[in-house]
Design a protein around this motif. Structure first.
Motif, PDB file in Angstrom:
ATOM      1  N   GLU A 153       9.783 -33.106 -38.250  1.00 53.00           N
ATOM      2  CA  GLU A 153      10.347 -32.258 -39.544  1.00 53.00           C
ATOM      3  C   GLU A 153      10.348 -30.900 -38.966  1.00 53.00           C
ATOM      4  OE1 GLU A 153       7.923 -32.460 -43.162  1.00 53.00           O
ATOM      5  OE2 GLU A 153       7.206 -34.613 -42.532  1.00 53.00           O
ATOM      6  N   PRO A 154      11.746 -30.719 -38.595  1.00 52.91           N
ATOM      7  CA  PRO A 154      12.132 -29.380 -37.948  1.00 52.91           C
ATOM      8  C   PRO A 154      11.745 -28.053 -38.839  1.00 52.91           C
ATOM      9  CG  PRO A 154      13.818 -30.842 -37.713  1.00 52.91           C
ATOM     10  CD  PRO A 154      12.838 -31.428 -38.553  1.00 52.91           C
ATOM     11  N   GLU A 155      11.806 -28.149 -40.047  1.00 52.32           N
ATOM     12  CA  GLU A 155      11.811 -27.108 -40.944  1.00 52.32           C
ATOM     13  C   GLU A 155      10.261 -26.700 -41.059  1.00 52.32           C
ATOM     14  OE1 GLU A 155      12.662 -23.740 -43.174  1.00 52.32           O
ATOM     15  OE2 GLU A 155      14.018 -25.069 -42.062  1.00 52.32           O
ATOM     16  N   LEU A 156       9.639 -27.673 -41.213  1.00 52.24           N
ATOM     17  CA  LEU A 156       8.131 -27.452 -41.301  1.00 52.24           C
ATOM     18  C   LEU A 156       7.595 -27.045 -40.044  1.00 52.24           C
ATOM     19  CD1 LEU A 156       5.260 -27.946 -42.856  1.00 52.24           C
ATOM     20  CD2 LEU A 156       5.463 -30.183 -42.163  1.00 52.24           C
ATOM     21  N   GLN A 157       8.022 -27.679 -38.938  1.00 55.55           N
ATOM     22  CA  GLN A 157       7.480 -27.022 -37.701  1.00 55.55           C
ATOM     23  C   GLN A 157       7.884 -25.947 -37.286  1.00 55.55           C
ATOM     24  OE1 GLN A 157       5.746 -28.813 -35.617  1.00 55.55           O
ATOM     25  NE2 GLN A 157       5.929 -27.262 -33.830  1.00 55.55           N
ATOM     26  N   ARG A 158       8.983 -25.189 -37.755  1.00 51.70           N
ATOM     27  CA  ARG A 158       9.211 -23.729 -37.417  1.00 51.70           C
ATOM     28  C   ARG A 158       8.331 -23.066 -38.495  1.00 51.70           C
ATOM     29  NH1 ARG A 158      14.797 -25.743 -37.335  1.00 51.70           N
ATOM     30  NH2 ARG A 158      14.786 -25.350 -39.567  1.00 51.70           N
ATOM     31  N   GLU A 159       7.911 -23.402 -39.686  1.00 46.26           N
ATOM     32  CA  GLU A 159       7.075 -22.344 -40.535  1.00 46.26           C
ATOM     33  C   GLU A 159       5.872 -22.565 -39.752  1.00 46.26           C
ATOM     34  OE1 GLU A 159       7.164 -24.028 -44.394  1.00 46.26           O
ATOM     35  OE2 GLU A 159       9.404 -23.802 -44.661  1.00 46.26           O
ATOM     36  N   ILE A 160       5.160 -23.505 -39.315  1.00 42.75           N
ATOM     37  CA  ILE A 160       3.980 -23.558 -38.597  1.00 42.75           C
ATOM     38  C   ILE A 160       3.885 -22.614 -37.638  1.00 42.75           C
ATOM     39  CG2 ILE A 160       2.149 -25.171 -37.788  1.00 42.75           C
ATOM     40  CD1 ILE A 160       3.249 -27.340 -39.634  1.00 42.75           C
ATOM     41  N   GLN A 161       5.194 -22.896 -36.667  1.00 45.56           N
ATOM     42  CA  GLN A 161       4.959 -22.184 -35.360  1.00 45.56           C
ATOM     43  C   GLN A 161       5.000 -20.588 -35.758  1.00 45.56           C
ATOM     44  OE1 GLN A 161       4.560 -23.754 -32.525  1.00 45.56           O
ATOM     45  NE2 GLN A 161       4.829 -21.797 -30.993  1.00 45.56           N
ATOM     46  N   ALA A 162       5.773 -20.125 -36.505  1.00 48.03           N
ATOM     47  CA  ALA A 162       5.840 -18.791 -37.021  1.00 48.03           C
ATOM     48  C   ALA A 162       4.515 -18.365 -37.330  1.00 48.03           C
ATOM     49  CB  ALA A 162       6.969 -18.422 -38.175  1.00 48.03           C
ATOM     50  N   ILE A 163       3.867 -19.068 -38.278  1.00 50.77           N
ATOM     51  CA  ILE A 163       2.628 -18.634 -38.790  1.00 50.77           C
ATOM     52  C   ILE A 163       1.526 -18.483 -37.429  1.00 50.77           C
ATOM     53  CG2 ILE A 163       0.411 -19.255 -39.921  1.00 50.77           C
ATOM     54  CD1 ILE A 163       2.177 -20.693 -41.891  1.00 50.77           C
ATOM     55  N   ILE A 164       1.636 -19.360 -36.598  1.00 48.11           N
ATOM     56  CA  ILE A 164       0.606 -19.441 -35.509  1.00 48.11           C
ATOM     57  C   ILE A 164       1.049 -18.348 -34.469  1.00 48.11           C
ATOM     58  CG2 ILE A 164       0.084 -20.583 -33.424  1.00 48.11           C
ATOM     59  CD1 ILE A 164       0.360 -23.183 -34.900  1.00 48.11           C
ATOM     60  N   GLU A 165       2.217 -17.900 -34.082  1.00 50.74           N
ATOM     61  CA  GLU A 165       2.853 -16.945 -33.193  1.00 50.74           C
ATOM     62  C   GLU A 165       2.203 -15.440 -33.869  1.00 50.74           C
ATOM     63  OE1 GLU A 165       6.736 -17.702 -32.452  1.00 50.74           O
ATOM     64  OE2 GLU A 165       6.519 -19.306 -30.984  1.00 50.74           O
ATOM     65  N   ALA A 166       2.517 -15.588 -35.186  1.00 51.15           N
ATOM     66  CA  ALA A 166       2.047 -14.014 -35.796  1.00 51.15           C
ATOM     67  C   ALA A 166       0.535 -13.767 -35.568  1.00 51.15           C
ATOM     68  CB  ALA A 166       2.442 -14.161 -37.137  1.00 51.15           C
ATOM     69  N   VAL A 167      -0.328 -14.862 -35.634  1.00 47.95           N
ATOM     70  CA  VAL A 167      -1.706 -14.554 -35.459  1.00 47.95           C
ATOM     71  C   VAL A 167      -2.092 -14.752 -33.840  1.00 47.95           C
ATOM     72  CG1 VAL A 167      -3.877 -15.374 -36.324  1.00 47.95           C
ATOM     73  CG2 VAL A 167      -2.143 -15.620 -37.738  1.00 47.95           C
ATOM     74  N   VAL A 168      -1.652 -15.642 -33.346  1.00 49.61           N
ATOM     75  CA  VAL A 168      -2.066 -15.782 -31.660  1.00 49.61           C
ATOM     76  C   VAL A 168      -0.722 -15.828 -31.089  1.00 49.61           C
ATOM     77  CG1 VAL A 168      -3.362 -17.408 -30.129  1.00 49.61           C
ATOM     78  CG2 VAL A 168      -3.833 -17.066 -32.727  1.00 49.61           C
ATOM     79  N   PRO A 169      -0.215 -14.855 -30.676  1.00 44.72           N
ATOM     80  CA  PRO A 169       1.104 -14.749 -29.726  1.00 44.72           C
ATOM     81  C   PRO A 169       0.903 -15.449 -28.577  1.00 44.72           C
ATOM     82  CG  PRO A 169       0.589 -12.741 -30.436  1.00 44.72           C
ATOM     83  CD  PRO A 169      -0.467 -13.457 -30.771  1.00 44.72           C
ATOM     84  N   GLN A 170      -0.385 -15.583 -27.786  1.00 47.10           N
ATOM     85  CA  GLN A 170      -0.319 -16.174 -26.724  1.00 47.10           C
ATOM     86  C   GLN A 170      -0.285 -17.852 -26.791  1.00 47.10           C
ATOM     87  OE1 GLN A 170      -2.554 -14.285 -27.971  1.00 47.10           O
ATOM     88  NE2 GLN A 170      -4.735 -14.872 -27.533  1.00 47.10           N
TER      89      GLN A 170
END
Length: 715
Positions: free
Chosen positions: A178-195
């Protein structure tokens, strides 16, 4: 790929994770090594020329310093990476999990599993680990003892997380579709854990697995930089071995859970789908198991005894039975409550004066519309649904127990083969390991499951009693104003209880008296008419067996087994034996005067011997206790009437074959021939409602005149 190879691959990959990845401090330790290692190498280079002139004590001192330096670096790496690791866990549990609001709670529970328990254990572990810094001389020994102290807790929390890891990865893969859901999850994780990078959730979920597999490597590094004759060396050895055992046990637990998850699935298959799964392999397995089971039943081979498991299984079945019975009882209770709610007496006109009746109707309406529906809703939510969930939770262990029996038969056969031939194939070895995994899992977890199920049952029963108390309290509160209208409201509770008991006792005595009087009334025996020409046969049976052994067939019988007789209704037989050769009392051996065989005992009744003139009077005459006089027909007149005479059926008669015709009492009958063709006066050929056939002559009488009896023939 075989299951064993796949498990081996998983175990290897599982251990390699800690060796190949370290996202929480490994690079920092590498920089420390790069800073210190050249100096050490320079020291070694500078020391080499002067080593020939330095004393042995000086060289030993330099070596010990070098060991101590590397030991401190290894300890620092352990503590620093533990700090980074715990920080990452808290980010996952607090920040990331709370921001993933687009995921359902069930998915979050699977993804993060028991990460909160891991944080609690590792927080205490880190606190104690940092506390060793204050005692540098004993620090190494304290670290070893600390790992030994936390061994069981680490294994307990990490084995649960590792067992659920594969299921979490399946969810991650589903999100990627689900590309839209995956982008939302990825954005949240990168905001908290950039590495985390593009790995996203996979990067975070693997961290606990990496850490538990890294502990033995970190301890091994400290051990390698500890002098063998140091007092802490043996403690570190035990700690390193203990953490290796922890990883081994986690891998074994994960393998057992995978085996269990394979067999706990409840598939609803149709008969066609089940037949489609049958092949030569499954037939061979089932045939082999059946053969092994038959050998055990015949005593040819010994059965494996496992008292521990047998006790656990017995208790599990007891718990299952309790759950099933309680579920059925609650379902019946809800059905009765539903029927009770459908009965609404307050809606009917009771044709009684107002006052107490009006108050009762008001109270009943209030309870009907509010108290009882609310009680029913709470009962379904707080008792019915938890009970259904508990019953559903029993399905998995039940399947595992059934599957264990199949695998036990395979295991016993393979043990015999191993003793005889000394070796088994790879697939057979995997079958042995499957049984061992299933058995170990059940022995380890059935006690906990039984305990939790019993606790759950206790809570459900407690909730049910609490609901009953609440309902009683509500009813009493609502009925408080109406209690004063009761005729005995002034009595105390003991006096009122005594009054009710006396009233119930009196009513019970009246019922018992009625029952005793009712049982004393004997139902007059019904005498079936004899078949034409049966007088001589009855006389022969009476002479041979006596009146106590004569029985009459109450309905047509059709023999379905060997030696069974097919007899018409009304046939007289003599009793030879009131059971068959197998002792079955429902089949009696009888004699018809010409044949002997078995008939159902339920279709026989004692034959009442009635003299000819009394029988005719009993069949056609009035009863002495009848309140109304009944015309007394004269059978001789009926037997001699000319053809076409209209008569009346005095008693009902049921036709037993195609030559007879049924009668109803009072039905008009036209006599066609009396006596019958063979001159027997007991039977007459008649026509009734357009149907012709024979009826007993004694059941017919001339039509009486309406004057003395007050009735006439129906038109």
């Amino acid at each position: 790929m075989s299951p064993g190879a796949e498990l081996g691959r998983d175990a290897s990959a599982f251990h390699c994770l800690g060796q190949t990845f370290d996202v929480y401090g490994f690079s920092e330790h590498s920089r420390l090594n790069q800073q210190h290692e050249p100096a050490g190498m320079a020291d070694r280079g500078a020391d080499e020329p002067s080593s020939r002139t330095k004393s042995p004590d000086g060289e030993s001192q330099v070596s010990e310093d070098r060991w101590s330096l590397h030991q401190r670096l290894a300890i620092r790496e352990l503590i620093d990476t533990e700090v980074s690791y715990l920080h990452m866990l808290r980010l996952c549990a607090l920040d990331i999990r709370s921001r993933l609001k687009q995921l359902p709670q069930g998915d979050l529970d699977v993804l993060f599993s028991n990460i909160d328990d891991i944080i609690k254990v590792n927080s205490r572990f880190l606190q104690d680990l940092q506390g060793t810094d204050a005692m540098e001389e004993k620090q190494v020994q304290l670290i070893g003892n600390l790992f030994l102290e936390f061994q069981e807790e680490l294994e307990r929390v990490y084995k649960v997380y590792c067992a659920n890891y594969d299921q979490a990865l399946l969810l991650v893969e589903s999100y990627r579709r689900e590309p839209e859901l995956q982008r939302e999850i990825q954005a949240i994780i990168e905001a908290v854990v950039p590495q985390a990078g593009p790995s996203g959730l996979s990067f975070l979920l693997v961290i606990p697995l990496q850490r538990i597999t890294k502990y033995p490597l970190l301890l091994q590094k400290i051990l390698e930089n500890t002098l063998p004759d140091a007092s802490a060396y043996s403690v570190l050895q035990r700690a390193t071995s203990a953490l290796q055992d922890v990883n081994t046990n986690i891998n074994e637990y994960k393998r057992r859970k995978e085996v269990a998850s394979k067999y706990t699935k409840v598939e609803q298959l149709t008969l066609r789908e089940r037949l489609a799964r049958i092949n030569t392999h499954t037939l061979s397995k089932k045939t082999t198991r059946l053969s092994q089971l038959l050998k055990q039943e015949a005593g040819l081979v010994l059965r494996t005894e496992d008292k521990e498991f047998d006790d656990l299984e017995e208790r599990f079945h007891w718990v299952s039975l309790c759950v099933t019975e309680l579920k059925n009882n609650v379902a019946a209770y809800l059905d009765n409550l539903e029927a009770f709610l459908r009965f609404r007496p307050q809606q009917y006109d009771l044709d009684m004066p107002a006052g107490p009746v009006g108050q009762y109707c008001s109270l009943a309406r209030d309870l009907q519309l509010q108290a009882f529906p609310e009680f029913k809703r709470r009962l379904e939510d707080l008792v019915g649904q938890p009970l259904c969930s508990l019953a559903k939770a029993l399905a998995g262990p039940q399947n595992l127990i059934k599957k264990r029996l199949d695998k036990l038969l395979d295991f016993e056969r393979l043990e015999e083969k191993l003793l005889e031939e000394g070796s088994v194939t790879y697939e057979e070895e995997e079958a042995r390991h499957t049984y061992q995994a299933l058995n170990s899992l059940l022995v380890a977890e059935l006690p906990q499951f039984n305990q939790l199920a019993v606790q759950w049952l206790g809570q459900i029963l407690g909730t049910f009693m609490a609901l009953q108390r609440d309902l009683a309290k509500q009813v009493l509160q609502r009925a408080e104003s109406s209690l004063a209208q009761l005729p005995h409201h002034h009595l105390s509770e003991p006096a009122f209880r005594k009054l009710v008991e006396d009233a119930l006792g009196q009513t019970g005595h009246q019922l018992r008296s009625f029952q005793e009087n009712f049982e004393k009334v004997q139902t007059p025996p019904t005498v079936q008419p004899l078949l034409p020409g049966a007088e001589r046969q009855v006389q022969a049976l009476l002479t041979k067996y006596g009146p106590g052994k004569l029985y009459q067939v109450t309905s047509n019988t059709s023999g379905s087994r060997t030696l069974d007789l097919s007899l018409p209704r009304g046939q007289i037989v003599g009793l030879l034996q009131n059971k068959d050769t197998k002792g079955n009392s429902s089949r009696w051996l009888v004699d018809t005067g010409g044949h002997r065989g078995y008939v159902p005992a339920g279709k026989l009744e004692p034959y009442q011997i009635v003299p000819r003139e009394e029988k005719l009077r009993g069949q056609a005459g009035p009863r002495e206790d009848s309140p109304h006089p009944t015309p007394e027909p004269t059978p001789a007149l009926v037997a001699s009437v000319p053809a076409g005479t209209q008569v009346v059926a005095m008693y009902p008669f049921v036709a037993r074959n195609s030559h007879e015709v049924s009668l109803q009492a009072g039905q008009p009958v036209t006599v066609l021939q009396a006596p019958d063709k063979k001159g027997n006066p007991e039977w007459s050929l008649v026509e009734v409602a357009g149907r012709r056939g024979y009826v007993p002559s004694s059941f017919l009488a001339r039509a009486p005149s309406p004057a003395p009896w007050g009735w006439s023939l129906p038109p």
